[in-house]
Design an enzyme around this catalytic site. Structure first.
Site, mmCIF file in Angstrom:
data_model
loop_
_atom_site.group_PDB
_atom_site.id
_atom_site.type_symbol
_atom_site.label_atom_id
_atom_site.label_comp_id
_atom_site.label_asym_id
_atom_site.label_seq_id
_atom_site.Cartn_x
_atom_site.Cartn_y
_atom_site.Cartn_z
ATOM 1 N N ASP A 96 2.163 20.189 -20.696
ATOM 2 C CA ASP A 96 1.464 18.929 -20.891
ATOM 3 C C ASP A 96 2.431 18.051 -21.676
ATOM 4 O O ASP A 96 2.611 18.226 -22.875
ATOM 5 C CB ASP A 96 0.157 19.151 -21.660
ATOM 6 C CG ASP A 96 -0.607 17.849 -21.870
ATOM 7 O OD1 ASP A 96 0.026 16.781 -21.828
ATOM 8 O OD2 ASP A 96 -1.825 17.904 -22.084
ATOM 9 N N PHE A 122 -18.598 14.817 -26.536
ATOM 10 C CA PHE A 122 -18.226 13.950 -27.655
ATOM 11 C C PHE A 122 -18.157 12.481 -27.268
ATOM 12 O O PHE A 122 -18.343 11.615 -28.101
ATOM 13 C CB PHE A 122 -16.880 14.408 -28.241
ATOM 14 C CG PHE A 122 -15.808 14.544 -27.200
ATOM 15 C CD1 PHE A 122 -15.035 13.466 -26.839
ATOM 16 C CD2 PHE A 122 -15.603 15.754 -26.538
ATOM 17 C CE1 PHE A 122 -14.070 13.584 -25.846
ATOM 18 C CE2 PHE A 122 -14.638 15.878 -25.554
ATOM 19 C CZ PHE A 122 -13.872 14.791 -25.202
ATOM 20 N N TYR A 165 0.837 -1.198 0.000
ATOM 21 C CA TYR A 165 0.000 0.000 0.000
ATOM 22 C C TYR A 165 0.873 1.250 0.000
ATOM 23 O O TYR A 165 0.573 2.223 -0.685
ATOM 24 C CB TYR A 165 -0.933 0.021 1.221
ATOM 25 C CG TYR A 165 -1.954 1.140 1.118
ATOM 26 C CD1 TYR A 165 -3.172 0.935 0.463
ATOM 27 C CD2 TYR A 165 -1.679 2.407 1.618
ATOM 28 C CE1 TYR A 165 -4.091 1.964 0.314
ATOM 29 C CE2 TYR A 165 -2.590 3.445 1.478
ATOM 30 C CZ TYR A 165 -3.790 3.214 0.826
ATOM 31 O OH TYR A 165 -4.693 4.233 0.681
ATOM 32 N N LYS A 177 0.267 7.529 -23.608
ATOM 33 C CA LYS A 177 0.657 7.794 -24.994
ATOM 34 C C LYS A 177 2.144 7.483 -25.166
ATOM 35 O O LYS A 177 2.509 6.323 -25.324
ATOM 36 C CB LYS A 177 0.353 9.252 -25.362
ATOM 37 C CG LYS A 177 -1.128 9.533 -25.625
ATOM 38 C CD LYS A 177 -1.934 9.712 -24.383
ATOM 39 C CE LYS A 177 -3.296 10.313 -24.646
ATOM 40 N NZ LYS A 177 -4.110 10.345 -23.418
ATOM 41 N N ARG A 226 -12.681 15.257 -34.325
ATOM 42 C CA ARG A 226 -11.999 16.334 -33.594
ATOM 43 C C ARG A 226 -12.430 17.652 -34.238
ATOM 44 O O ARG A 226 -11.661 18.311 -34.912
ATOM 45 C CB ARG A 226 -10.474 16.173 -33.650
ATOM 46 C CG ARG A 226 -9.950 14.911 -33.021
ATOM 47 C CD ARG A 226 -9.724 14.970 -31.516
ATOM 48 N NE ARG A 226 -10.896 14.917 -30.694
ATOM 49 C CZ ARG A 226 -10.861 14.838 -29.364
ATOM 50 N NH1 ARG A 226 -9.718 14.803 -28.714
ATOM 51 N NH2 ARG A 226 -11.959 14.802 -28.661
ATOM 52 N N PHE A 274 -6.930 21.681 -24.964
ATOM 53 C CA PHE A 274 -7.267 20.261 -25.036
ATOM 54 C C PHE A 274 -8.496 20.049 -24.159
ATOM 55 O O PHE A 274 -8.644 20.689 -23.128
ATOM 56 C CB PHE A 274 -6.113 19.336 -24.613
ATOM 57 C CG PHE A 274 -6.496 17.906 -24.827
ATOM 58 C CD1 PHE A 274 -6.590 17.409 -26.118
ATOM 59 C CD2 PHE A 274 -6.861 17.081 -23.774
ATOM 60 C CE1 PHE A 274 -7.034 16.102 -26.348
ATOM 61 C CE2 PHE A 274 -7.301 15.785 -23.998
ATOM 62 C CZ PHE A 274 -7.385 15.289 -25.289
ATOM 63 N N THR A 275 -9.353 19.111 -24.583
ATOM 64 C CA THR A 275 -10.678 18.966 -23.967
ATOM 65 C C THR A 275 -10.639 18.833 -22.441
ATOM 66 O O THR A 275 -11.259 19.619 -21.723
ATOM 67 C CB THR A 275 -11.405 17.751 -24.572
ATOM 68 O OG1 THR A 275 -10.534 16.624 -24.499
ATOM 69 C CG2 THR A 275 -11.771 17.997 -26.029
HETATM 70 C C1 P71 Z 1 -6.532 11.166 -26.981
HETATM 71 C C2 P71 Z 1 -6.615 11.337 -25.517
HETATM 72 C C3 P71 Z 1 -7.684 10.604 -24.767
HETATM 73 C C4 P71 Z 1 -8.915 11.429 -24.917
HETATM 74 C C5 P71 Z 1 -9.204 12.382 -23.976
HETATM 75 C C6 P71 Z 1 -10.283 13.230 -24.180
HETATM 76 C C7 P71 Z 1 -11.019 13.121 -25.343
HETATM 77 C C8 P71 Z 1 -10.753 12.136 -26.261
HETATM 78 C C9 P71 Z 1 -9.684 11.290 -26.051
HETATM 79 C C10 P71 Z 1 -5.691 12.608 -23.729
HETATM 80 C C11 P71 Z 1 -4.899 13.705 -23.333
HETATM 81 C C12 P71 Z 1 -4.095 14.424 -24.286
HETATM 82 C C13 P71 Z 1 -3.385 15.532 -23.878
HETATM 83 C C14 P71 Z 1 -2.552 16.307 -24.839
HETATM 84 C C15 P71 Z 1 -4.206 15.280 -21.664
HETATM 85 C C16 P71 Z 1 -4.932 14.164 -22.010
HETATM 86 C C17 P71 Z 1 -5.763 13.489 -20.958
HETATM 87 N N1 P71 Z 1 -5.818 12.257 -24.994
HETATM 88 N N2 P71 Z 1 -3.455 15.941 -22.586
HETATM 89 O O1 P71 Z 1 -5.821 11.956 -27.615
HETATM 90 O O2 P71 Z 1 -4.019 14.047 -25.567
HETATM 91 O O3 P71 Z 1 -5.133 12.338 -20.555
HETATM 92 O O4 P71 Z 1 -6.757 10.559 -21.232
HETATM 93 O O5 P71 Z 1 -4.860 10.085 -19.663
HETATM 94 O O6 P71 Z 1 -6.780 11.423 -18.908
HETATM 95 O O7 P71 Z 1 -7.151 10.234 -27.501
HETATM 96 P P1 P71 Z 1 -5.947 11.024 -20.069
#
Ligand code: P71
Length: 464
Positions: free
Chosen positions: A221, A455, A78, A264, A388, A130-131
């Site tokens: 980021d 989305f 833990y 990623k 997108r 970013f979203t």
């Molecule tokens: C991608 C994602 C995953 C995603 C997130 C939201 C909408 C659609 C798909 C996530 C990112 C990203 C950047 C630059 C932060 C996050 C969030 N991308 N910054 O591209 O690209 O990270 O998903 O691990 O929470 O499909 P998280």
């Protein structure tokens, strides 16, 4: 007899395949039915009904045998897991930050950072939204302001660093809001919503200088910062002889803090972190993580997940790996561009982006051409992609009006180390097939709209 020497396929994979996962092709009538059942939203399809999954590169990478071996070395204590310390060491070694707080994924780090640093009425400038990042800034009472260069909003503009900050725009935001209202400048490298476009080292340095003059921290980021470093190596004078690992560390050195979706670049299926050089922020984040994620030495992850991440970080910065990764994306993009299909130029790091406005000029943006195009590609071949455009952009937090962004795109996102060149050919052929039938395409209307990040769960029907 002499013949021309073929050019070298320099991006060929520096690995071979040890395990495979079967995928299934469906029939056209099946796919038509599945898409209607999913409300024309590719997020709502079952993965079993997808042939080649280009929805995202997030958490979809193949791990190496070394990473899988690390999974068996999980220390599931833990508190104080050995794997946490390995991860911390790897983040410090490759990204350079002193302190680490693990989180279950990127948005969790964004949540914690936003809660600590943003106060109601604050303004956060950044190189395109970013979203999830913008949503957490807004939920904390802040307002995001886009300060990316204008070229980033033009899909055809070939600028090599479309992720750059426009320094005059940033200066204007600082002058208007006052430095006291700006908790930090939010920089992403590469910029996902611009089409996976990089920021130059020179621009990052300039942002740093400007921020330092006003005592404003820079938050990175770092989700695809390794890909950004590769583009710097390929495109920026003075960096061609440097290793990607070296460039990454220099890039991060101009920032104070980073949030990370490790799903990623770092080749794992789950994980993230907040890393910083600011001891005060570290202590606050380490305290808040226990409220939302778990103890500060696991942050919502298993020990084995942290071990896979630590090993993935080291693999992700290898020049051979990253050349292959981006080489494959460019292979697909060049194929499409050679056929005259409108894509975002230059080709991005993690994906090829189709310009849906140029693809379907007869569908108004209010009928979501990119959403429609993603559905049409799925119906044609079982290839899953992601919208997108206007659906992703959502609504203005204050007025409730829909955003209609300049970029209305479909993202063909390539998972790392998962698909072959033949898969890329299948994708290209399907995209071409749909392009040839473009005059018959029809738009969509939204019939269900959730409140947050619409989305993911929105549903559509064909517009009449
Ligand atoms: C991608 C994602 C995953 C995603 C997130 C939201 C909408 C659609 C798909 C996530 C990112 C990203 C950047 C630059 C932060 C996050 C969030 N991308 N910054 O591209 O690209 O990270 O998903 O691990 O929470 O499909 P998280």
């Amino acid at each position: 007899m002499s013949y021309p020497k073929p050019s070298r396929r320099s991006w060929a994979e520096p690995w071979k395949i040890k395990m495979v996962e079967p995928i299934r092709m469906t029939t056209l009538p099946e796919r038509q039915k599945f898409l209607i059942e999913a409300g024309y939203n590719t997020f709502l399809l079952r993965s079993e009904d997808v042939y080649i999954d280009l929805l995202t590169d997030s958490g979809t990478s193949a791990m190496s045998d070394r990473q899988w071996a690390g999974i068996m070395l999980g220390d599931e204590a833990y508190a104080g897991s050995r794997n946490f310390y390995n991860l911390w060491e790897a983040v410090t070694q490759y990204y350079g930050y002193k302190y680490l707080v693990p989180t279950h994924q990127g948005r969790a780090a964004e949540h914690i950072l936003s809660r600590i640093m943003i106060h109601p009425g604050d303004v956060i400038p950044g190189n395109m939204y970013f979203t999830t990042t913008r949503l957490h800034q807004e939920l904390a009472g802040g307002t995001f302001v886009d300060v990316i260069i204008d070229e980033a909003h033009d899909p055809a503009n070939p600028h090599p660093f479309k992720g750059n900050v426009d320094l005059a725009k940033l200066q204007r935001v600082i002058d208007r809001a006052g430095p006291g209202k700006i908790p930090y400048v939010s920089i992403a490298g590469t910029v996902n919503m611009a089409g996976g476009q990089p920021q130059s080292m020179e621009n990052m340095c300039a942002v740093r200088e400007l921020c330092q003059a006003h005592d404003i921290p820079v938050v990175l980021d770092a989700t695809r910062a390794v890909e950004n470093a590769y583009f710097i190596q390929q495109r920026e004078p003075g960096y061609e002889a440097k290793k990607v690992a070296e460039i990454l560390k220099e890039y991060c050195s101009y920032t104070d803090t980073c949030t990370m979706s490790a799903k990623k670049d770092t080749l794992v299926n789950i994980g993230g972190w907040l890393a910083t050089n600011d001891q005060g922020l570290f202590e606050e984040a380490r305290n808040l993580v226990v409220v939302y994620e778990g103890l500060h030495t696991y942050g919502g992850l298993a020990g084995r997940d942290m071990e896979a991440m630590a090993r993935g970080i080291a693999e992700s910065v290898e020049d051979d790996h990253i050349r292959t990764r981006i080489g494959q994306v460019e292979y697909l993009g060049n194929h499409l561009a050679d056929w005259g299909i409108p894509i975002v130029q230059p080709i991005g790091g993690h994906a090829v982006f189709l310009d849906a406005k140029a693809y379907y000029p007869h569908i108004p943006q209010s009928q979501y051409p990119a959403q429609a195009l993603a559905g049409d590609i799925y119906t044609d071949s079982g290839v899953r992609t992601m919208e997108r455009g206007a659906v992703s952009a959502g609504r203005d937090a204050k007025t409730g009006e829909e955003h209609f962004p300049k970029l209305e795109l479909v993202r063909l996102t390539i998972p790392r180390r998962v698909y072959t060149q033949a898969h890329m050919d299948v994708v290209a052929e399907s995209v071409l097939e749909v392009y040839e039938r473009r005059e018959h395409a029809r738009g969509l209307r939204m019939v269900y709209e959730p409140k947050y990040l619409r989305f993911f769960q929105a549903r559509f029907e064909r517009a009449s």
